[in-house]
Write an enzyme that holds these catalytic residues in place. Structure first.
Site, PDB file in Angstrom:
ATOM      1  N   ASP A 192      -0.474 -48.483  -1.784  1.00  0.00           N
ATOM      2  CA  ASP A 192      -0.619 -47.107  -1.324  1.00  0.00           C
ATOM      3  C   ASP A 192      -1.286 -47.097   0.048  1.00  0.00           C
ATOM      4  O   ASP A 192      -1.754 -48.129   0.547  1.00  0.00           O
ATOM      5  CB  ASP A 192      -1.425 -46.282  -2.317  1.00  0.00           C
ATOM      6  CG  ASP A 192      -0.742 -46.179  -3.669  1.00  0.00           C
ATOM      7  OD1 ASP A 192       0.473 -45.901  -3.690  1.00  0.00           O
ATOM      8  OD2 ASP A 192      -1.404 -46.391  -4.693  1.00  0.00           O
ATOM      9  N   HIS A 216       5.903 -49.280  -2.019  1.00  0.00           N
ATOM     10  CA  HIS A 216       5.081 -48.170  -2.494  1.00  0.00           C
ATOM     11  C   HIS A 216       4.923 -48.155  -4.013  1.00  0.00           C
ATOM     12  O   HIS A 216       4.168 -47.338  -4.553  1.00  0.00           O
ATOM     13  CB  HIS A 216       5.667 -46.837  -2.015  1.00  0.00           C
ATOM     14  CG  HIS A 216       4.644 -45.956  -1.361  1.00  0.00           C
ATOM     15  ND1 HIS A 216       3.365 -45.799  -1.860  1.00  0.00           N
ATOM     16  CD2 HIS A 216       4.695 -45.186  -0.244  1.00  0.00           C
ATOM     17  CE1 HIS A 216       2.695 -44.966  -1.094  1.00  0.00           C
ATOM     18  NE2 HIS A 216       3.470 -44.592  -0.092  1.00  0.00           N
TER      19      HIS A 216
END
Length: 458
Positions: A433, A429
């Site tokens: 995304d 992350h």
């Protein structure tokens, strides 16, 4: 004849590795050693290997103890040898020593450890009758004649698993499980242990692979009297896996996504081509090459998936090198298909078959494990329908292909039976995304669902 003391140098196991850890010494000071006879076992973060002697003589001093990590080119022990014999052997000390002893060599992956030796050296000679104390004890407990057991370790070395397999086969299976110790290499190769004839009952999934023998706790561990517990020693390979998994889980903020794919047409395509492909190519046509092709084509559309985190920058890799998660009975190894985007489905099938076979036979090379940029995993081979994989550090993502299951699906307000599969993505992350990963998964889905009976393998 005059004596001479020579140094044995820590070799460079691969271009990217600059150090190694000595796991344990196989020889003690005062013992005689033959040329190329293993001196100690080495551990790296990728493979284990045995360090062979570069001289014939007497081991006079150990310079690096077990558990210590040393750099390439560092002397690890001293061997006293006759000067004339030393002159004929490869140099191990002096100015030319690091260049001669630290050349990159290819080591077998995981267990059993592979000796680092010249190609002309016959590995069976020094290893055939070397039994570890654990093997000798186990053989005595089961009344096994070690001289008749066919070793599956490097150089014909007998492992605990070989002894347990011979004991498990018993009288009925003993002839197939063992071979004469003096048999030629070709004869030993032919004396294969037959596969378990039991066929697993498949209650779900269309592509479960063959069953891999899983050692029992009783085989691997030692029972603690009075406590109802078994203790299993952590092997160097398992310790390396634990280190990498801990590093990945602690450093990478994982996110997960899953998408459902209709692979009915892919199942029909494979069923149509698999027999002819097997006759022509000599290997089975699995679903993995189709998945790999669909994945690399999606990566070309979304190259950010092929990247790594570098603190103050993101490095996007130009080459698409797919890491394959290949499970053995005691570890998981990730060999690499290089430039996977430049190969057709048939080419990917051959790469996958070759890498998986050599991994499970312990013949994978260290160079085969390096340079991966994105990992794919066939968890469906175990019947899994939903996984949350841990990212193969330091890559940005890993994709799992779950078990194909026939399910009722609504199509145009009508119910039909379709072959469905989940594909699950773990993502870093820091780099990726939900939007970009969602589009990437949709592209993989589109690529998988676009296969039809007219799709070409070549």
């Amino acid at each position: 004849m005059p004596k001479q003391t020579v140094e044995v140098i820590m070799p460079q196991l691969a271009e990217s590795l600059v150090s190694a850890t000595i796991d344990r010494w196989l020889k003690e000071p005062g013992q005689e050693v033959e040329m190329y006879e293993p001196l100690c076992e080495l551990i790296t973060d990728k493979v284990n290997a045995e360090l062979p002697s570069t001289a014939k003589g007497i081991l006079v001093k150990i310079l690096v103890g077990a558990g210590e990590t040393v750099d390439v080119g560092t002397p690890v022990c001293l061997i006293e040898t006759e000067a004339e014999a030393a002159a004929d052997s490869a140099p191990t000390g002096g100015a030319e020593s690091p260049a001669a002893a630290a050349q990159p060599v290819e080591a077998a992956s995981a267990r059993p450890a592979a000796p680092l030796m010249p190609a002309a050296f016959d590995p069976d000679a020094p290893m055939r009758h070397r039994y570890s104390p654990a093997v000798q004890k186990l053989a005595a407990e089961h009344s096994i004649d070690l001289s008749r057991v066919r070793g599956t370790g490097m150089g014909g070395r007998i492992t605990r698993k070989d002894v347990l397999e011979a004991a498990r086969k018993g009288t009925a299976g003993f002839a197939a499980a063992v071979a004469p110790a003096a048999a030629a290499p070709a004869e030993r190769e032919a004396a294969k242990v037959p596969m378990d004839p039991k066929v697993p009952v498949r209650t779900t999934g269309l592509h479960l692979s063959e069953t891999i023998r899983i050692p029992t706790v009783e085989e691997e561990g030692q029972e603690v009297p009075g406590r109802g517990e078994y203790i299993i020693d952590v092997t160097p390979v398992r310790n390396s896996i634990a280190t990498k998994m801990r590093q990945s889980a602690s450093e990478i903020p994982h996110g997960w996504m899953m998408i459902e794919v209709d692979v009915t047409n892919l199942v029909l395509l494979r069923n149509k081509l698999k027999e002819e492909f097997s006759r022509q190519e000599g290997i089975n046509l699995t679903y993995m090459p189709f998945l790999c092709k669909a994945t690399v084509n999606a990566i070309k559309d979304y190259p950010i998936m092929n990247s790594v985190w570098a603190t103050d920058k993101i490095i996007v890799k130009r080459d698409i090198n797919l890491s394959l998660a290949v499970g053995t009975e005691d570890s998981v190894i990730t060999p690499v298909i290089r430039n996977a985007d430049q190969k057709n489905i048939a080419g990917l099938a051959h790469e996958i078959h070759d890498l998986a076979r050599r991994t499970r036979e312990g013949k994978i090379k260290l160079s085969d494990l390096q340079g991966g940029t994105f990992t794919v995993n066939n968890t469906g081979a175990f019947g899994s329908i939903l996984s949350q994989p841990i990212i193969n550090y330091p890559q940005a993502a890993i994709l799992t292909f779950e078990s194909i299951v026939k399910k009722p699906v609504v199509i145009n307000d009508m119910i039909g039976v379709r072959s469905m599969v989940n594909i699950c993505l773990s993502l870093d992350h820091r780099i990726l995304d939900g939007v970009i990963c969602g589009r990437f998964l949709q592209r993989v889905k589109e690529n998988l669902e676009s296969y039809n009976l007219d799709t070409k393998l070549y």
